[in-house]
Design an enzyme around this catalytic site. Structure first.
Site, PDB file in Angstrom:
ATOM      1  N   ASP A 258       0.862  -1.165   0.000  1.00  0.00           N
ATOM      2  CA  ASP A 258       0.000   0.000   0.000  1.00  0.00           C
ATOM      3  C   ASP A 258       0.908   1.229   0.000  1.00  0.00           C
ATOM      4  O   ASP A 258       2.135   1.132   0.132  1.00  0.00           O
ATOM      5  CB  ASP A 258      -0.949  -0.035   1.219  1.00  0.00           C
ATOM      6  CG  ASP A 258      -2.164   0.855   1.005  1.00  0.00           C
ATOM      7  OD1 ASP A 258      -3.189   0.621   1.648  1.00  0.00           O
ATOM      8  OD2 ASP A 258      -2.069   1.783   0.172  1.00  0.00           O
TER       9      ASP A 258
HETATM   10  C1  GLC Z   1      -4.373   4.253  -0.115  1.00  0.00           C
HETATM   11  C2  GLC Z   1      -5.236   3.060   0.262  1.00  0.00           C
HETATM   12  C3  GLC Z   1      -5.277   1.982  -0.776  1.00  0.00           C
HETATM   13  C4  GLC Z   1      -5.141   2.596  -2.161  1.00  0.00           C
HETATM   14  C5  GLC Z   1      -3.752   3.199  -2.267  1.00  0.00           C
HETATM   15  C6  GLC Z   1      -3.531   3.883  -3.616  1.00  0.00           C
HETATM   16  O1  GLC Z   1      -3.617   4.660   0.995  1.00  0.00           O
HETATM   17  O2  GLC Z   1      -4.959   2.450   1.514  1.00  0.00           O
HETATM   18  O3  GLC Z   1      -6.509   1.273  -0.604  1.00  0.00           O
HETATM   19  O4  GLC Z   1      -5.308   1.594  -3.150  1.00  0.00           O
HETATM   20  O5  GLC Z   1      -3.497   4.123  -1.219  1.00  0.00           O
HETATM   21  O6  GLC Z   1      -4.369   5.004  -3.708  1.00  0.00           O
END
Ligand code: GLC
Length: 734
Positions: A258
């Site tokens: 993430d």
């Molecule tokens: C965010 C979220 C995740 C998302 C990623 C990209 O922090 O936790 O669900 O896909 O970043 O935006």
């Protein structure tokens, strides 16, 4: 594929291999500037494996050309985005979608999302989010499918199939990324990014199943979660990312972190950037989202023997395989057809399906005196902070939505009832009284349009409107961004100022319909006791207002069923239907008995149980029949129940099957959803619904984490929700 990738990897330098593991944000790329931004120079140098949050085929084509025509080995980039519940045609938030219990409908929403996203150049989505959660304080319940592992698994499968279709090489299929692996929905105190901690038996039986279902359905990638698991952050947890995901589940795709989750392991206390980057690679993580830990430190770690060439090669190979599976080596511009967007995005057909889907997601929680459906005549007072707001209808995580084009409830009532109904609108109250809190949620292009008049002036205006009307529709609840990421709430009741408005409206003596907008279960006990009609509309997406009006006027009969328990109050949380019996269960029908597991001040009962939802018609369940009262080994138990539509209009009913394993080598839940069928019955029609149960449906992970079933007595339950069921018992010998 192996020949192609072996040949390519033989030519790649160490830097180029590490470059494939790098997923920077699209940052400063905009059309025309892509050629000279610093991202462009990194792409040319082979230091970028993919990008996210960039869209349109034109822009992506321009950036892909840099990789394919100006880098040394011409390796194409993968382009991702958070396409969570639709793309530009926005569908209900996933928690709402899950309440449809309609797998083909859910799959179709993902299919349409894939068509639209791929028409805009995107080939990878950070979806489905399948985190089980039982804590409505956590704002990201909005993005998941509620509390149940069985339903969550079915929905995970449907979403992966919708996104990936039958071949990833097609230019209208996109690679799924199941997230957030793992246990993110179990954050302590419902506070986002907080610690999670649970037994492995609970992981395997209650939280892992939807991730595994998505992997079994062929999801091409997995995203790590921010939280720790067993004391090690998921992004550095080798047991999770390698032993479970790859060795036990046989996952063949790639793992992406993430957003800066590697860097955050420093804050977790796991060491400096080089240490945590090495930890992530060795754990089985293949791609680093935004953090640049891999590109900055892996070469040094390799030289210092902290990572091996094999580990770097493994990660690089898995990223290249994903690109191969997407057909990007054959045709790097496959997703860059600049004509498609004109005819495949935000089409009337997609919006029509979004409207129908939204109507299936709404849950009718109460409808005393049959206030609903409304006649298409007379005067309606439409009151509330969500009544005329278009931008908030898409709900959270709708990054590609065109919010101003969404249909508000005011628009919807006018569209559906036309000039047959006179509508008087008044805002009546702001979303919350606290302007600082409101400012924190009036974001991301979804303004709440705060009205700075005194509360009593706003309420008086609303009451005057109500007095002139035959019925009041109160559009109340949360703003879109009061749920979603970094949107935990310590209170989950209706905001106090909205309840004041509601009380004033009820005092007029007019019939009141409360339409609730929410991204989480809410403790609306006062409303349940005082408001005759409550329709939970979640955030219905682009067509929300039209879909709600379709239901309010009865053009669509609501059939949604809750997939997350609503508590009476926050003090009961976590509260969920598939709980254990404990050694001191409450006697049936009692709500307080000293020295039993209960509260002094509130019963153990939820406000609304899992699986609950009403209809404009009624359904009567006939006698539950089992094909046998005792079985042995691999036989099949047939369970059947006649269901009659005893009302005066057609309706859909979700017939649910629950099983209780009475005795086990570990304690077992008092019931577990093991099947459901959504049936359509005309007025007066009866259908016999049949379920077939085999020992596979009785399996669970035991103390040694072996997946098996155990002989003994089982209760078989069938009903229209998890509380009101008929029960029969069988004995099953091995
Ligand atoms: C965010 C979220 C995740 C998302 C990623 C990209 O922090 O936790 O669900 O896909 O970043 O935006």
């Amino acid at each position: 594929m192996d020949r192609k990738i072996d040949g390519l990897m033989k030519q790649m330098t160490l830097e180029e291999k590490i470059g494939q593991l790098n997923l920077p944000g699209a940052g400063d790329i905009t059309t025309g500037e892509a050629t000279n931004s610093d991202i462009a120079s990194k792409i040319k140098a082979g230091e970028v494996g993919g990008l996210f949050n960039i869209k349109t085929a034109e822009k992506i084509l321009e950036v892909q050309k840099i990789a394919v025509e100006q880098s040394r080995l011409k390796i194409p980039l993968i382009f991702g985005m958070d396409v969570i519940h639709g793309y530009q045609t926005v569908f209900p938030i996933p928690l709402g979608l899950s309440c449809s219990w309609d797998m083909p409908l859910i799959e179709q929403s993902a299919r349409i999302a894939a068509i639209e996203a791929s028409a805009d150049g995107i080939c990878w989505t950070f979806s489905p989010m399948v985190d089980i959660s039982r804590d409505p304080r956590w704002g990201r319940m909005a993005e998941g499918s509620g509390e149940d592992p069985y339903l969550g698994s079915e929905i995970a499968k449907a979403m992966v199939k919708g996104y990936q279709g039958d071949s990833l090489t097609k230019n209208n299929t996109i690679m799924a990324c199941v997230k957030h692996f793992a246990l993110y929905g179990a954050v302590e105190a419902g506070r986002d990014y907080n610690t999670t901690d649970m037994s492995r038996i609970r992981m395997y039986n209650e939280y892992f199943p939807p991730y595994k279902a998505a992997v079994d359905a062929g999801a091409g990638s997995v995203m790590t979660s921010f939280n720790e698991v067993d004391g090690i952050p998921a992004s550095g947890n080798k047991w999770l990312m390698t032993d479970v995901l790859r060795k036990q589940w046989g996952f063949k795709g790639f793992v992406v972190t993430d957003f800066t989750a590697i860097n955050e392991m420093t804050a977790h206390g796991m060491g400096d950037l080089q240490t945590v980057s090495a930890l992530a690679l060795k754990a089985g993580v293949d791609m680093d989202m935004v953090g640049e830990g891999f590109v900055k430190t892996l070469k040094k770690s390799l030289e210092e023997g902290k990572v091996t060439q094999e580990e770097i090669d493994r990660a690089c190979r898995l990223v290249l395989e994903a690109k191969y599976k997407l057909g990007l080596f054959d045709e790097p511009y496959r997703y860059c057809d600049t004509q498609r967007a004109k005819t495949e995005i935000f089409t009337p057909e997609h919006r029509k399906i979004a409207r129908e889907t939204a109507a299936q997601s709404f849950v009718l929680l109460k409808n005393e005196k049959q206030v609903l459906p409304l006649p298409k005549k007379g005067t309606i007072a439409l009151i509330g902070p969500l009544a005329a707001n278009r931008e908030n209808m898409d709900g959270t995580w709708s990054v590609a939505g065109d919010f101003k084009k969404s249909v508000s409830l005011l628009d919807g009532i006018r569209n559906v009832a036309g000039d047959k109904v006179k509508v008087i609108y008044a805002k009546g109250a702001n979303v919350v009284a606290d302007s600082a809190l409101e400012a924190r949620v009036s974001i991301f292009g979804k303004p709440t349009y705060r009205d700075n008049r005194p509360a009593d002036v706003m309420i008086r205006e609303a009451v005057n409107a109500a007095r002139k009307a035959d019925v009041v529709v109160a559009a109340l609840g949360e703003a879109a961004e009061m749920s979603g990421e970094s949107s935990s709430m310590s209170h989950i009741e209706l905001p106090e100022n909205q309840r004041e408005l509601l009380k004033a409206l009820l005092k007029t003596g007019k019939p009141v319909v409360m339409v609730l907008f929410n991204g989480r279960p809410m403790a609306i006990k006062w409303e349940q006791e005082h408001v005759p009609t409550i329709l939970d509309a979640w955030f219905g997406g682009t067509e929300a207002g039209n879909a709600i009006a379709d239901v309010l006027f009865g053009d669509v009969n609501p059939s949604g069923k809750l997939t997350a328990t609503f508590p009476q109050n926050m003090g009961q949380v976590p509260i969920f239907y598939n709980h254990k019996n404990t050694g001191r269960p409450l006697p049936k029908g009692k709500w307080f008995t000293k020295f039993r597991s209960n509260y002094l001040d509130v019963s153990n009962a939820p406000l609304y149980p899992f699986g609950f939802g009403l209809s404009y018609t009624t359904f009567d369940y006939g006698k539950l029949k089992l094909s046998s009262a005792s079985l042995t080994g691999n036989e099949t138990l047939t369970v059947s129940v006649p269901v009659t539509n005893s009302g005066n209009r057609e309706g859909k009913e979700v017939v649910q099957l629950y099983i209780r394993d009475m005795v086990g080598s570990v304690t077992r839940p008092v019931k577990e959803l093991k099947g459901f069928q959504k049936i359509d019955l005309k007025a007066g029609e009866t259908k016999t619904v049949t379920f077939h149960i085999t020992p596979d449906d009785l399996k669970f992970y035991n103390y040694d984490l072996n997946y098996d079933w155990e002989p003994g007595d089982f209760e078989i339950m069938v009903g229209g929700n998890s509380r009101d069921v008929q029960t029969s018992t069988v004995n099953w010998k091995k």
